[in-house]
Design a protein around this motif. Structure first.
Motif, PDB file in Angstrom:
ATOM      1  N   HIS A   5     104.877 -71.828  47.463  1.00  0.00           N
ATOM      2  CA  HIS A   5     104.495 -70.948  46.354  1.00  0.00           C
ATOM      3  C   HIS A   5     103.193 -71.443  45.750  1.00  0.00           C
ATOM      4  O   HIS A   5     103.099 -72.601  45.310  1.00  0.00           O
ATOM      5  CB  HIS A   5     105.596 -70.916  45.287  1.00  0.00           C
ATOM      6  CG  HIS A   5     106.900 -70.421  45.828  1.00  0.00           C
ATOM      7  ND1 HIS A   5     107.155 -69.093  46.018  1.00  0.00           N
ATOM      8  CD2 HIS A   5     107.990 -71.095  46.255  1.00  0.00           C
ATOM      9  CE1 HIS A   5     108.368 -68.953  46.526  1.00  0.00           C
ATOM     10  NE2 HIS A   5     108.895 -70.157  46.678  1.00  0.00           N
ATOM     11  N   LEU A   6     102.214 -70.579  45.710  1.00  0.00           N
ATOM     12  CA  LEU A   6     100.895 -70.972  45.228  1.00  0.00           C
ATOM     13  C   LEU A   6     100.879 -71.307  43.739  1.00  0.00           C
ATOM     14  O   LEU A   6     100.087 -72.139  43.309  1.00  0.00           O
ATOM     15  CB  LEU A   6      99.867 -69.896  45.566  1.00  0.00           C
ATOM     16  CG  LEU A   6      99.553 -69.805  47.067  1.00  0.00           C
ATOM     17  CD1 LEU A   6      98.790 -68.527  47.390  1.00  0.00           C
ATOM     18  CD2 LEU A   6      98.781 -71.027  47.529  1.00  0.00           C
ATOM     19  N   TYR A  21     100.092 -76.018  51.470  1.00  0.00           N
ATOM     20  CA  TYR A  21     100.785 -74.728  51.382  1.00  0.00           C
ATOM     21  C   TYR A  21     101.434 -74.413  52.717  1.00  0.00           C
ATOM     22  O   TYR A  21     100.784 -74.428  53.758  1.00  0.00           O
ATOM     23  CB  TYR A  21      99.797 -73.621  51.014  1.00  0.00           C
ATOM     24  CG  TYR A  21     100.409 -72.250  50.902  1.00  0.00           C
ATOM     25  CD1 TYR A  21     101.375 -71.974  49.952  1.00  0.00           C
ATOM     26  CD2 TYR A  21     100.001 -71.219  51.740  1.00  0.00           C
ATOM     27  CE1 TYR A  21     101.924 -70.700  49.839  1.00  0.00           C
ATOM     28  CE2 TYR A  21     100.537 -69.946  51.626  1.00  0.00           C
ATOM     29  CZ  TYR A  21     101.505 -69.691  50.675  1.00  0.00           C
ATOM     30  OH  TYR A  21     102.045 -68.440  50.560  1.00  0.00           O
ATOM     31  N   GLU A  23     103.079 -71.416  54.447  1.00  0.00           N
ATOM     32  CA  GLU A  23     103.250 -69.969  54.339  1.00  0.00           C
ATOM     33  C   GLU A  23     104.583 -69.556  54.965  1.00  0.00           C
ATOM     34  O   GLU A  23     104.943 -70.030  56.040  1.00  0.00           O
ATOM     35  CB  GLU A  23     102.088 -69.287  55.062  1.00  0.00           C
ATOM     36  CG  GLU A  23     101.959 -67.836  54.792  1.00  0.00           C
ATOM     37  CD  GLU A  23     100.696 -67.262  55.400  1.00  0.00           C
ATOM     38  OE1 GLU A  23     100.345 -66.154  54.995  1.00  0.00           O
ATOM     39  OE2 GLU A  23     100.067 -67.892  56.264  1.00  0.00           O
ATOM     40  N   GLU A  27     107.529 -64.710  50.950  1.00  0.00           N
ATOM     41  CA  GLU A  27     107.772 -65.700  49.895  1.00  0.00           C
ATOM     42  C   GLU A  27     106.777 -65.564  48.747  1.00  0.00           C
ATOM     43  O   GLU A  27     107.130 -65.781  47.608  1.00  0.00           O
ATOM     44  CB  GLU A  27     107.659 -67.120  50.456  1.00  0.00           C
ATOM     45  CG  GLU A  27     108.868 -67.590  51.189  1.00  0.00           C
ATOM     46  CD  GLU A  27     109.981 -68.080  50.276  1.00  0.00           C
ATOM     47  OE1 GLU A  27     109.727 -68.511  49.147  1.00  0.00           O
ATOM     48  OE2 GLU A  27     111.123 -68.030  50.730  1.00  0.00           O
ATOM     49  N   GLU A  28     105.536 -65.270  49.066  1.00  0.00           N
ATOM     50  CA  GLU A  28     104.475 -65.336  48.066  1.00  0.00           C
ATOM     51  C   GLU A  28     104.380 -64.051  47.253  1.00  0.00           C
ATOM     52  O   GLU A  28     104.416 -62.962  47.803  1.00  0.00           O
ATOM     53  CB  GLU A  28     103.134 -65.623  48.753  1.00  0.00           C
ATOM     54  CG  GLU A  28     102.050 -66.015  47.802  1.00  0.00           C
ATOM     55  CD  GLU A  28     102.471 -67.169  46.908  1.00  0.00           C
ATOM     56  OE1 GLU A  28     102.581 -66.951  45.693  1.00  0.00           O
ATOM     57  OE2 GLU A  28     102.693 -68.279  47.421  1.00  0.00           O
ATOM     58  N   GLU A  29     104.252 -64.208  45.942  1.00  0.00           N
ATOM     59  CA  GLU A  29     104.134 -63.062  45.040  1.00  0.00           C
ATOM     60  C   GLU A  29     102.677 -62.711  44.755  1.00  0.00           C
ATOM     61  O   GLU A  29     102.407 -61.689  44.164  1.00  0.00           O
ATOM     62  CB  GLU A  29     104.868 -63.354  43.738  1.00  0.00           C
ATOM     63  CG  GLU A  29     106.366 -63.524  43.927  1.00  0.00           C
ATOM     64  CD  GLU A  29     107.085 -63.863  42.638  1.00  0.00           C
ATOM     65  OE1 GLU A  29     106.433 -63.939  41.570  1.00  0.00           O
ATOM     66  OE2 GLU A  29     108.303 -64.055  42.705  1.00  0.00           O
ATOM     67  N   TRP A  30     101.757 -63.574  45.156  1.00  0.00           N
ATOM     68  CA  TRP A  30     100.349 -63.320  44.891  1.00  0.00           C
ATOM     69  C   TRP A  30      99.833 -62.211  45.796  1.00  0.00           C
ATOM     70  O   TRP A  30     100.309 -62.028  46.911  1.00  0.00           O
ATOM     71  CB  TRP A  30      99.524 -64.577  45.139  1.00  0.00           C
ATOM     72  CG  TRP A  30      99.697 -65.643  44.108  1.00  0.00           C
ATOM     73  CD1 TRP A  30     100.753 -65.820  43.268  1.00  0.00           C
ATOM     74  CD2 TRP A  30      98.789 -66.687  43.823  1.00  0.00           C
ATOM     75  NE1 TRP A  30     100.555 -66.918  42.471  1.00  0.00           N
ATOM     76  CE2 TRP A  30      99.350 -67.464  42.800  1.00  0.00           C
ATOM     77  CE3 TRP A  30      97.549 -67.052  44.329  1.00  0.00           C
ATOM     78  CZ2 TRP A  30      98.720 -68.575  42.258  1.00  0.00           C
ATOM     79  CZ3 TRP A  30      96.923 -68.167  43.812  1.00  0.00           C
ATOM     80  CH2 TRP A  30      97.497 -68.912  42.777  1.00  0.00           C
ATOM     81  N   ILE A  35      95.463 -64.788  47.394  1.00  0.00           N
ATOM     82  CA  ILE A  35      95.819 -65.717  48.466  1.00  0.00           C
ATOM     83  C   ILE A  35      94.557 -66.198  49.185  1.00  0.00           C
ATOM     84  O   ILE A  35      94.410 -67.386  49.472  1.00  0.00           O
ATOM     85  CB  ILE A  35      96.810 -65.064  49.454  1.00  0.00           C
ATOM     86  CG1 ILE A  35      98.168 -64.884  48.766  1.00  0.00           C
ATOM     87  CG2 ILE A  35      96.945 -65.887  50.730  1.00  0.00           C
ATOM     88  CD1 ILE A  35      99.171 -64.065  49.557  1.00  0.00           C
TER      89      ILE A  35
END
Length: 84
Positions: A5-6, A21, A23, A27-30, A35
């Motif tokens: 998660h960033l 990170y 990937e 998973e990522e909400e950005w 990103i």
């Protein structure tokens, strides 16, 4: 700090830590633009695909030698130690 998660990595970086990170699909909400910007400040980026194996790939990139048993295991923070 190693994370998928960033937001977590940004906080770690802001506090002086090196960041890795990993990937993971969905998973990522950005957003895509955010990103892409993060690629500029994350120290090591393990992308989806290209035969990457998540945290095993992180270990390999850090020069940690894994034996056959280690390589066969799925490394996950959600799995209890010894459960795999």
């Amino acid at each position: 700090m190693v994370a998928a998660h960033l937001n977590d990595l940004k906080a770690a970086r802001d506090n002086g830590l090196k960041t890795i990170y990993v990937e993971r699909p969905s998973e990522e909400e950005w957003g895509r633009d955010e990103i892409e910007k993060a690629r500029g400040w994350v120290d090591l980026w393990v992308s989806i695909g290209n035969d990457n194996k998540g945290f095993v790939t992180v270990a390999e990139k850090l020069g940690i030698e894994l034996n056959a048993t280690d390589q066969a295991r799925r490394l996950s923070t959600s799995a209890p130690v010894g459960a795999l």
